[in-house]
Motif scaffolding. Structure first.
Motif, PDB file in Angstrom:
ATOM      1  N   PHE A  61       0.797  -1.218   0.000  1.00 59.39           N
ATOM      2  CA  PHE A  61       0.000   0.000   0.000  1.00 59.39           C
ATOM      3  C   PHE A  61       0.836   1.278   0.000  1.00 59.39           C
ATOM      4  O   PHE A  61       0.558   2.208  -0.748  1.00 59.39           O
ATOM      5  CB  PHE A  61      -0.918  -0.035   1.223  1.00 59.39           C
ATOM      6  N   THR A  62       1.872   1.316   0.823  1.00 54.86           N
ATOM      7  CA  THR A  62       2.658   2.548   0.954  1.00 54.86           C
ATOM      8  C   THR A  62       3.323   2.923  -0.359  1.00 54.86           C
ATOM      9  O   THR A  62       3.283   4.085  -0.798  1.00 54.86           O
ATOM     10  CB  THR A  62       3.732   2.381   2.036  1.00 54.86           C
ATOM     11  N   SER A  63       3.947   1.937  -1.027  1.00 56.51           N
ATOM     12  CA  SER A  63       4.615   2.211  -2.299  1.00 56.51           C
ATOM     13  C   SER A  63       3.625   2.654  -3.351  1.00 56.51           C
ATOM     14  O   SER A  63       3.868   3.602  -4.115  1.00 56.51           O
ATOM     15  CB  SER A  63       5.355   0.959  -2.780  1.00 56.51           C
ATOM     16  N   ILE A  64       2.497   1.974  -3.409  1.00 51.49           N
ATOM     17  CA  ILE A  64       1.496   2.310  -4.428  1.00 51.49           C
ATOM     18  C   ILE A  64       0.957   3.721  -4.219  1.00 51.49           C
ATOM     19  O   ILE A  64       0.849   4.516  -5.157  1.00 51.49           O
ATOM     20  CB  ILE A  64       0.354   1.277  -4.404  1.00 51.49           C
ATOM     21  N   MET A  65       0.628   4.055  -2.981  1.00 48.46           N
ATOM     22  CA  MET A  65       0.085   5.379  -2.699  1.00 48.46           C
ATOM     23  C   MET A  65       1.123   6.474  -2.976  1.00 48.46           C
ATOM     24  O   MET A  65       0.782   7.566  -3.447  1.00 48.46           O
ATOM     25  CB  MET A  65      -0.387   5.455  -1.251  1.00 48.46           C
ATOM     26  N   GLY A  66       2.383   6.179  -2.693  1.00 47.12           N
ATOM     27  CA  GLY A  66       3.431   7.155  -2.985  1.00 47.12           C
ATOM     28  C   GLY A  66       3.531   7.440  -4.472  1.00 47.12           C
ATOM     29  O   GLY A  66       3.631   8.598  -4.908  1.00 47.12           O
ATOM     30  N   LEU A  67       3.495   6.370  -5.282  1.00 45.94           N
ATOM     31  CA  LEU A  67       3.563   6.548  -6.730  1.00 45.94           C
ATOM     32  C   LEU A  67       2.328   7.273  -7.263  1.00 45.94           C
ATOM     33  O   LEU A  67       2.424   8.126  -8.162  1.00 45.94           O
ATOM     34  CB  LEU A  67       3.702   5.183  -7.405  1.00 45.94           C
ATOM     35  N   ILE A  68       1.149   6.940  -6.703  1.00 47.74           N
ATOM     36  CA  ILE A  68      -0.076   7.605  -7.150  1.00 47.74           C
ATOM     37  C   ILE A  68      -0.025   9.097  -6.828  1.00 47.74           C
ATOM     38  O   ILE A  68      -0.373   9.951  -7.656  1.00 47.74           O
ATOM     39  CB  ILE A  68      -1.312   6.948  -6.512  1.00 47.74           C
ATOM     40  N   ALA A  69       0.438   9.423  -5.619  1.00 50.35           N
ATOM     41  CA  ALA A  69       0.521  10.829  -5.221  1.00 50.35           C
ATOM     42  C   ALA A  69       1.504  11.588  -6.107  1.00 50.35           C
ATOM     43  O   ALA A  69       1.243  12.724  -6.527  1.00 50.35           O
ATOM     44  CB  ALA A  69       0.925  10.934  -3.747  1.00 50.35           C
ATOM     45  N   LEU A  70       2.654  10.957  -6.388  1.00 46.12           N
ATOM     46  CA  LEU A  70       3.640  11.598  -7.251  1.00 46.12           C
ATOM     47  C   LEU A  70       3.079  11.817  -8.648  1.00 46.12           C
ATOM     48  O   LEU A  70       3.214  12.909  -9.225  1.00 46.12           O
ATOM     49  CB  LEU A  70       4.906  10.735  -7.316  1.00 46.12           C
ATOM     50  N   SER A  71       2.428  10.788  -9.188  1.00 49.62           N
ATOM     51  CA  SER A  71       1.867  10.910 -10.538  1.00 49.62           C
ATOM     52  C   SER A  71       0.784  11.980 -10.591  1.00 49.62           C
ATOM     53  O   SER A  71       0.705  12.754 -11.546  1.00 49.62           O
ATOM     54  CB  SER A  71       1.289   9.563 -10.981  1.00 49.62           C
ATOM     55  N   LEU A  72      -0.043  12.045  -9.549  1.00 54.09           N
ATOM     56  CA  LEU A  72      -1.119  13.040  -9.523  1.00 54.09           C
ATOM     57  C   LEU A  72      -0.540  14.458  -9.456  1.00 54.09           C
ATOM     58  O   LEU A  72      -1.034  15.369 -10.134  1.00 54.09           O
ATOM     59  CB  LEU A  72      -2.031  12.786  -8.314  1.00 54.09           C
ATOM     60  N   GLY A  73       0.511  14.637  -8.664  1.00 53.66           N
ATOM     61  CA  GLY A  73       1.133  15.957  -8.577  1.00 53.66           C
ATOM     62  C   GLY A  73       1.722  16.388  -9.903  1.00 53.66           C
ATOM     63  O   GLY A  73       1.556  17.538 -10.327  1.00 53.66           O
ATOM     64  N   ILE A  74       2.419  15.472 -10.566  1.00 48.61           N
ATOM     65  CA  ILE A  74       3.009  15.789 -11.867  1.00 48.61           C
ATOM     66  C   ILE A  74       1.929  16.101 -12.890  1.00 48.61           C
ATOM     67  O   ILE A  74       2.028  17.047 -13.667  1.00 48.61           O
ATOM     68  CB  ILE A  74       3.900  14.626 -12.338  1.00 48.61           C
ATOM     69  N   LEU A  75       0.867  15.311 -12.880  1.00 47.01           N
ATOM     70  CA  LEU A  75      -0.223  15.511 -13.839  1.00 47.01           C
ATOM     71  C   LEU A  75      -0.904  16.870 -13.618  1.00 47.01           C
ATOM     72  O   LEU A  75      -1.196  17.594 -14.584  1.00 47.01           O
ATOM     73  CB  LEU A  75      -1.244  14.381 -13.704  1.00 47.01           C
ATOM     74  N   THR A  76      -1.140  17.217 -12.354  1.00 48.80           N
ATOM     75  CA  THR A  76      -1.772  18.501 -12.053  1.00 48.80           C
ATOM     76  C   THR A  76      -0.882  19.654 -12.502  1.00 48.80           C
ATOM     77  O   THR A  76      -1.360  20.641 -13.083  1.00 48.80           O
ATOM     78  CB  THR A  76      -2.053  18.608 -10.548  1.00 48.80           C
ATOM     79  N   MET A  77       0.409  19.556 -12.237  1.00 49.56           N
ATOM     80  CA  MET A  77       1.343  20.604 -12.643  1.00 49.56           C
ATOM     81  C   MET A  77       1.379  20.726 -14.166  1.00 49.56           C
ATOM     82  O   MET A  77       1.398  21.831 -14.716  1.00 49.56           O
ATOM     83  CB  MET A  77       2.739  20.309 -12.111  1.00 49.56           C
ATOM     84  N   ALA A  78       1.353  19.587 -14.847  1.00 48.43           N
ATOM     85  CA  ALA A  78       1.405  19.602 -16.311  1.00 48.43           C
ATOM     86  C   ALA A  78       0.163  20.263 -16.893  1.00 48.43           C
ATOM     87  O   ALA A  78       0.240  21.085 -17.806  1.00 48.43           O
ATOM     88  CB  ALA A  78       1.545  18.175 -16.839  1.00 48.43           C
ATOM     89  N   ILE A  79      -1.012  19.911 -16.351  1.00 48.06           N
ATOM     90  CA  ILE A  79      -2.247  20.515 -16.844  1.00 48.06           C
ATOM     91  C   ILE A  79      -2.234  22.024 -16.594  1.00 48.06           C
ATOM     92  O   ILE A  79      -2.647  22.821 -17.448  1.00 48.06           O
ATOM     93  CB  ILE A  79      -3.464  19.858 -16.173  1.00 48.06           C
ATOM     94  N   GLY A  80      -1.750  22.435 -15.421  1.00 41.19           N
ATOM     95  CA  GLY A  80      -1.680  23.861 -15.119  1.00 41.19           C
ATOM     96  C   GLY A  80      -0.753  24.608 -16.054  1.00 41.19           C
ATOM     97  O   GLY A  80      -1.069  25.714 -16.518  1.00 41.19           O
ATOM     98  N   LEU A  81       0.406  24.011 -16.358  1.00 38.07           N
ATOM     99  CA  LEU A  81       1.360  24.655 -17.255  1.00 38.07           C
ATOM    100  C   LEU A  81       0.794  24.782 -18.665  1.00 38.07           C
ATOM    101  O   LEU A  81       0.895  25.840 -19.302  1.00 38.07           O
ATOM    102  CB  LEU A  81       2.665  23.856 -17.278  1.00 38.07           C
ATOM    103  N   VAL A  82       0.189  23.718 -19.148  1.00 39.90           N
ATOM    104  CA  VAL A  82      -0.439  23.780 -20.470  1.00 39.90           C
ATOM    105  C   VAL A  82      -1.561  24.817 -20.470  1.00 39.90           C
ATOM    106  O   VAL A  82      -1.757  25.552 -21.449  1.00 39.90           O
ATOM    107  CB  VAL A  82      -0.973  22.398 -20.878  1.00 39.90           C
TER     108      VAL A  82
END
Length: 328
Positions: free
Chosen positions: A283-304
């Motif tokens: 669970f910990t590893s999966i949630m960490g990767l999900i949180a990282l991916s969500l942060g990157i995705l949000t930043m990317a959408i904002g930049l675009v």
């Protein structure tokens, strides 16, 4: 509009239209909460022109929706300074838009752009004028050898220029100031640019021609600056997004690296499960990767979204300012 001059000739000859004359120098500044500085500013401008022995001039002041009585004061001063031109905008459009309005209404062969808050003395026009004629360049821009102010202003200002030059293809000398003296062909070329997202410092560097820097002393402004931290951050975003697509390229490369790292990690977990019988790390590893991916995705959408907003503003093709009155 410049007046048309008709030459008086004998009755048997048709009148000839003569080219309108231009002032030698136009001094351009903007007004926003500027009333405390205006008396000394105008006195400094007139003294600089007297030292240069220039009698054919104009002082163009653009009222950028100032909430104080700056407009009333400069209109009253037109009684004793006939060369004072007041451009009154319909509302506050922002510093760079007001400067563009001033440049567009300036008629001089030379145009001196300066802030009226007295951080840079109007008397520096003499140094700019001497440098321009000594070198034969098209523009002399001012810069600070050492930034004024406290540690926060110095550090934030330095980071602004380093960040801009790192992220943009257009190179701008560090610590430049508003003050600069330009000849007519440079001003005309600058005004040809159709940018609706204005960052004049970048636009002036992009325009090219022969530009030379001049070190100027900049004192601390009396009273609080109208450029808040929020406005500085917005200026940084506007400046970079108006002159470079490099952040989008970096975001794509960063996304590729994260994708590669995530894929490699997934393969590593599968190999451990197949060959060593280890349970999949949970669970910990999966949630960490999900949180990282969500942060990157949000930043990317904002930049675009920032770049799409710039495109939207440009294609709207609205004027960058609206003039209510011109008092000339």
């Amino acid at each position: 509009m410049m007046p048309t001059v008709l030459q008086v000739l004998p009755e048997d000859q048709p009148p000839k239209v003569l080219a309108p004359t231009r002032p030698q120098v136009s001094i351009v500044s903007t007004l926003y909460r500027s009333r405390p500085f205006l008396e000394d500013f105008l006195a400094g401008c007139l003294e600089a022109l007297r030292r240069l022995a220039i009698s054919d001039f104009e002082i163009v002041l653009v009222n950028d929706g100032s909430p104080d009585d700056s407009l009333d004061y400069v209109l009253a001063r037109r009684q004793d300074v006939a060369q004072l031109v007041v451009v009154d905008l319909s509302r506050n459009f922002g510093h760079h838009h007001a400067m563009q309005a001033g440049l567009r209404h300036a008629r001089g062969e030379l145009v001196f752009l300066i802030d009226c808050d007295l951080e840079v003395s109007p008397l520096t026009l003499c140094s700019f004028h001497e440098k321009l004629h000594e070198t034969g360049c098209d523009m002399v821009f001012g810069y600070q050898e050492k930034r004024k102010g406290g540690w926060f202003e110095q550090i934030s200002g330095g980071l602004f220029w380093k960040g801009f030059n790192l992220l943009s293809e257009t190179r701008i000398p560090a610590n430049i100031v508003t003050e600069r003296l330009m000849n007519r062909r440079f001003v005309d070329a600058l005004l040809q640019l159709g940018d609706h997202n204005l960052f004049l410092g970048g636009m002036m560097s992009w325009t090219g021609f022969h530009q030379i820097g001049l070190a100027v002393a900049k004192s601390q402004r009396a009273g609080a600056s109208t450029y808040t931290l929020f406005k500085r951050l917005n200026l940084m975003i506007d400046a970079v997004s108006s002159f470079s697509a490099r952040p989008l390229v970096w975001l794509f490369n960063f996304g590729g690296l994260v994708t590669l790292a995530s894929f490699s990690y997934a393969i590593y977990l599968v190999i451990r499960k197949l060959f060593f019988g280890d349970p999949l790390l949970g669970f910990t590893s999966i949630m960490g990767l999900i949180a990282l991916s969500l942060g990157i995705l949000t930043m990317a959408i904002g930049l675009v979204g920032i770049y799409l907003g710039k495109v939207f503003t440009q294609v709207q093709n609205r004027p960058t300012y609206i003039v209510r009155d011109v008092h000339r």
